[in-house]
Design an enzyme around this catalytic site. Structure first.
Site, PDB file in Angstrom:
ATOM      1  N   ASP A 185       0.713  -1.133   0.037  1.00 46.14           N
ATOM      2  CA  ASP A 185       0.028   0.011   0.223  1.00 46.14           C
ATOM      3  C   ASP A 185       1.030   1.236  -0.115  1.00 46.14           C
ATOM      4  O   ASP A 185       1.769   1.359   0.742  1.00 46.14           O
ATOM      5  CB  ASP A 185      -0.811  -0.139   1.256  1.00 46.14           C
ATOM      6  CG  ASP A 185      -1.965   0.822   1.269  1.00 46.14           C
ATOM      7  OD1 ASP A 185      -2.240   1.546   0.009  1.00 46.14           O
ATOM      8  OD2 ASP A 185      -2.438   1.379   2.367  1.00 46.14           O
ATOM      9  N   TYR A 194       1.281   5.796  -0.429  1.00 46.58           N
ATOM     10  CA  TYR A 194       0.858   6.708   0.311  1.00 46.58           C
ATOM     11  C   TYR A 194       1.187   7.922  -0.630  1.00 46.58           C
ATOM     12  O   TYR A 194       1.933   8.871  -0.351  1.00 46.58           O
ATOM     13  CB  TYR A 194       1.728   7.050   1.693  1.00 46.58           C
ATOM     14  CG  TYR A 194       1.060   7.915   2.604  1.00 46.58           C
ATOM     15  CD1 TYR A 194      -0.081   8.196   3.042  1.00 46.58           C
ATOM     16  CD2 TYR A 194       2.127   8.542   3.328  1.00 46.58           C
ATOM     17  CE1 TYR A 194      -0.569   9.207   4.049  1.00 46.58           C
ATOM     18  CE2 TYR A 194       1.863   9.590   4.343  1.00 46.58           C
ATOM     19  CZ  TYR A 194       0.545   9.934   4.840  1.00 46.58           C
ATOM     20  OH  TYR A 194       0.061  10.750   5.704  1.00 46.58           O
ATOM     21  N   HIS A 235      -3.729  14.197   0.423  1.00 50.08           N
ATOM     22  CA  HIS A 235      -4.304  13.372   1.744  1.00 50.08           C
ATOM     23  C   HIS A 235      -2.963  13.374   2.875  1.00 50.08           C
ATOM     24  O   HIS A 235      -3.161  13.448   4.119  1.00 50.08           O
ATOM     25  CB  HIS A 235      -4.208  11.912   1.448  1.00 50.08           C
ATOM     26  CG  HIS A 235      -4.548  10.753   2.245  1.00 50.08           C
ATOM     27  ND1 HIS A 235      -5.347  10.874   3.315  1.00 50.08           N
ATOM     28  CD2 HIS A 235      -3.671   9.903   2.712  1.00 50.08           C
ATOM     29  CE1 HIS A 235      -5.421   9.932   4.097  1.00 50.08           C
ATOM     30  NE2 HIS A 235      -4.343   9.298   3.857  1.00 50.08           N
ATOM     31  N   ARG A 288       0.271  16.010  13.336  1.00 50.63           N
ATOM     32  CA  ARG A 288       1.771  16.598  13.409  1.00 50.63           C
ATOM     33  C   ARG A 288       1.783  18.133  13.283  1.00 50.63           C
ATOM     34  O   ARG A 288       0.700  18.467  14.078  1.00 50.63           O
ATOM     35  CB  ARG A 288       2.807  15.874  12.527  1.00 50.63           C
ATOM     36  CG  ARG A 288       3.059  14.400  12.604  1.00 50.63           C
ATOM     37  CD  ARG A 288       4.382  13.855  11.667  1.00 50.63           C
ATOM     38  NE  ARG A 288       3.866  14.221  10.529  1.00 50.63           N
ATOM     39  CZ  ARG A 288       3.381  13.348   9.628  1.00 50.63           C
ATOM     40  NH1 ARG A 288       2.676  12.379  10.127  1.00 50.63           N
ATOM     41  NH2 ARG A 288       2.971  13.624   8.323  1.00 50.63           N
ATOM     42  N   GLU A 334     -10.726   4.008   3.030  1.00 49.20           N
ATOM     43  CA  GLU A 334      -9.703   4.803   2.359  1.00 49.20           C
ATOM     44  C   GLU A 334      -9.851   4.657   0.747  1.00 49.20           C
ATOM     45  O   GLU A 334      -9.994   3.431   0.360  1.00 49.20           O
ATOM     46  CB  GLU A 334      -8.260   4.487   2.594  1.00 49.20           C
ATOM     47  CG  GLU A 334      -7.819   4.926   4.130  1.00 49.20           C
ATOM     48  CD  GLU A 334      -6.434   5.041   4.009  1.00 49.20           C
ATOM     49  OE1 GLU A 334      -5.963   5.248   3.339  1.00 49.20           O
ATOM     50  OE2 GLU A 334      -6.185   4.946   5.548  1.00 49.20           O
ATOM     51  N   GLN A 346      -4.826   2.491  14.613  1.00 45.07           N
ATOM     52  CA  GLN A 346      -3.735   3.056  14.003  1.00 45.07           C
ATOM     53  C   GLN A 346      -2.783   3.956  14.794  1.00 45.07           C
ATOM     54  O   GLN A 346      -1.487   4.234  14.896  1.00 45.07           O
ATOM     55  CB  GLN A 346      -3.967   3.621  12.860  1.00 45.07           C
ATOM     56  CG  GLN A 346      -3.048   4.115  11.588  1.00 45.07           C
ATOM     57  CD  GLN A 346      -3.298   4.639  10.799  1.00 45.07           C
ATOM     58  OE1 GLN A 346      -4.739   4.659  10.348  1.00 45.07           O
ATOM     59  NE2 GLN A 346      -2.676   5.063   9.649  1.00 45.07           N
ATOM     60  N   TYR A 355       0.980   2.847  15.369  1.00 38.47           N
ATOM     61  CA  TYR A 355       1.910   3.051  14.312  1.00 38.47           C
ATOM     62  C   TYR A 355       3.355   3.620  14.330  1.00 38.47           C
ATOM     63  O   TYR A 355       4.170   3.466  13.563  1.00 38.47           O
ATOM     64  CB  TYR A 355       1.000   3.987  13.306  1.00 38.47           C
ATOM     65  CG  TYR A 355       1.472   5.538  13.439  1.00 38.47           C
ATOM     66  CD1 TYR A 355       2.067   6.376  12.597  1.00 38.47           C
ATOM     67  CD2 TYR A 355       0.566   6.100  14.488  1.00 38.47           C
ATOM     68  CE1 TYR A 355       2.164   7.635  12.752  1.00 38.47           C
ATOM     69  CE2 TYR A 355       0.650   7.466  14.507  1.00 38.47           C
ATOM     70  CZ  TYR A 355       1.634   8.227  13.636  1.00 38.47           C
ATOM     71  OH  TYR A 355       1.660   9.540  13.879  1.00 38.47           O
ATOM     72  N   LYS A 399      -4.847  -2.096   9.821  1.00 44.47           N
ATOM     73  CA  LYS A 399      -5.248  -2.180   8.460  1.00 44.47           C
ATOM     74  C   LYS A 399      -5.241  -3.440   8.059  1.00 44.47           C
ATOM     75  O   LYS A 399      -5.938  -3.758   7.192  1.00 44.47           O
ATOM     76  CB  LYS A 399      -3.967  -1.613   7.755  1.00 44.47           C
ATOM     77  CG  LYS A 399      -3.622  -0.090   7.860  1.00 44.47           C
ATOM     78  CD  LYS A 399      -4.505   0.782   7.026  1.00 44.47           C
ATOM     79  CE  LYS A 399      -3.766   2.172   7.090  1.00 44.47           C
ATOM     80  NZ  LYS A 399      -4.633   3.033   6.115  1.00 44.47           N
ATOM     81  N   THR A 451      -4.832   6.676  -0.427  1.00 42.36           N
ATOM     82  CA  THR A 451      -5.948   7.415  -0.290  1.00 42.36           C
ATOM     83  C   THR A 451      -5.732   8.380  -1.221  1.00 42.36           C
ATOM     84  O   THR A 451      -4.821   9.293  -1.453  1.00 42.36           O
ATOM     85  CB  THR A 451      -6.356   8.097   1.125  1.00 42.36           C
ATOM     86  OG1 THR A 451      -6.318   6.906   1.995  1.00 42.36           O
ATOM     87  CG2 THR A 451      -7.765   8.785   1.255  1.00 42.36           C
TER      88      THR A 451
END
Length: 406
Positions: A117, A119, A124, A133, A190, A231, A235, A244, A340
């Site tokens: 997967d 990113y 997104h 963050r 997603e 998550q 994570y 996930k 996503t």
């Protein structure tokens, strides 16, 4: 035309997507979606019209068919297009070769040995960075230099129509100093696309951006289910795990890269300049309209998102080149998901996390209820299609109902 194809059908003569179907009297086998019907390729093979070992058409996955190579799979697709438009072709007067979608059950189109997967949507990644963050430095320093990805769980990828149970795991409630165990309170979808690898490589080999499309057979819609509260706790430092791996849902029809050829578009400008192995020539993004519905149990559908695959910052050729640059081998049937797909507009955000902005802006539904995340009984449905110059090539849908935790 041998068979009537309704106007605005996803499965037009320009598409010819491949999948695996069965009926009460037909075992799982390879078929092609044509309008409201499925052309049974195993039955067509009995007419002795193919020049390859047609046993692959009687298999319950597309892997062996895909492994024949594009020279053959492209020819099969072109032959079918020709036969469907010729009233005197081998398909003429043979209604037994066709099955209605409503009479068929769809199966996983491929055996997925490995799943990655990515990113790769800058919108997104920026939104998530702002939430979790520093809003001023939403993207991590590596994001514009590499297509970030992680190795996901292949065994829990399921086909459209199969329900999932709400996953359980550890979460850290706000203000708590110790985790608790229980069903996720923040189940999310997603909106993604997935591509299926069409050729094997050997360990140590790399695939360049120039070669990449030879290694991509086709695409499906992909719902990367996520448990956001699980998550958030798990994570750091190694990324997604239980949040996930409980399920990912895909659409059953694989739309070939050839069918999407007319819908190529240029991608976003990549600044700073990427390293040489990630450079590419030509238009590598695809203009595919995407939408997401939420349907409450017993209620009506609510379209909550309109996005487009063309928004991707990192394209599929770059993803595959990066994935293999270290010598990682790939196999036929391996699946790579885009990450996503979010656009700049708020209604183009590809997850509830963004649409409801971490629960602070609930999404209003027609029945007066609201959603911060997905509730038990909800069905999430994703659709996608490309359209240009009177040609429509669609993916059908991936639809999944959420059941209570076991």
């Amino acid at each position: 035309m041998i068979i009537n194809i309704p106007e605005n059908s996803d499965f037009s003569i320009h598409n010819i997507p491949f999948g695996i179907f069965s009926t009460e009297d037909r075992s799982p086998r390879v078929g092609v979606a044509v309008g409201e019907h499925i052309l049974d390729l195993a039955a067509v093979a009995e007419l002795d019209v193919f020049d390859f070992n047609t046993a692959v058409l009687e298999k319950d996955t597309l892997n062996d068919f895909i492994a024949l190579g594009k020279e053959i799979t492209k020819r099969v697709r072109k032959n079918i297009q020709h036969w469907l438009q010729d009233d005197h072709s081998v398909l003429a007067g043979k209604p037994e070769l066709f099955v209605k979608h409503s009479e068929a059950q769809m199966h996983m189109p491929v055996y997925v040995g490995d799943y990655t997967d990515f990113y790769s949507s800058i919108e997104h990644a920026t939104n998530v960075g702002k939430m979790f963050r520093d809003p001023e430095n939403a993207l991590l320093p590596n994001w514009k230099h590499i297509p970030v990805g992680y190795h996901g769980r292949a065994s829990s990828i399921i086909v459209s129509g199969r329900a999932i149970h709400r996953p359980k795991g550890q979460t850290l409630p706000n203000g708590a100093d110790a985790p608790v165990f229980g069903p996720t309170q923040r189940l999310d979808f997603e909106l993604e696309m997935g591509f299926i690898c069409g050729k094997d490589t050997q360990l140590g080999d790399s695939v360049s951006t120039k070669e990449a499309e030879d290694y991509i057979f086709g695409l499906v819609l992909f719902n990367d289910w996520s448990a956001r509260d699980i998550q958030k706790w798990e994570y750091v430092p190694l990324g997604p795990f239980l949040a996930k791996n409980f399920a990912s849902s895909i659409s059953p029809w694989v739309v070939t890269l050839e069918a999407l050829e007319p819908f190529r578009v240029a991608g976003p400008t990549q600044e700073p300049k990427v390293l040489p192995y990630l450079e590419y020539e030509g238009a590598k993004n695809y203009d595919i309209n995407l939408e997401v519905d939420i349907t409450p149990d017993g209620g009506e559908a609510n379209t909550i998102c309109h996005s487009n695959f063309k928004y991707m910052y990192w394209n599929m050729a770059q993803q595959l080149a990066h994935h293999t640059v270290n010598g990682c081998n790939i196999n036929v049937g391996d699946m790579m998901a885009s990450g996503t797909i979010s656009g700049k507009d708020e209604n183009a955000y590809g997850s509830m996390l963004e649409l409801a902005w971490m629960g602070t802006k609930p999404v209003q539904l027609k029945d007066g209820s609201e959603r911060k995340f997905i509730l038990d009984g909800d069905t999430v449905t994703m659709r996608g299609y490309a359209e240009k110059d009177g040609k429509r090539v669609g993916f059908g849908e991936v639809s999944t109902k959420v059941l209570p935790a076991k």
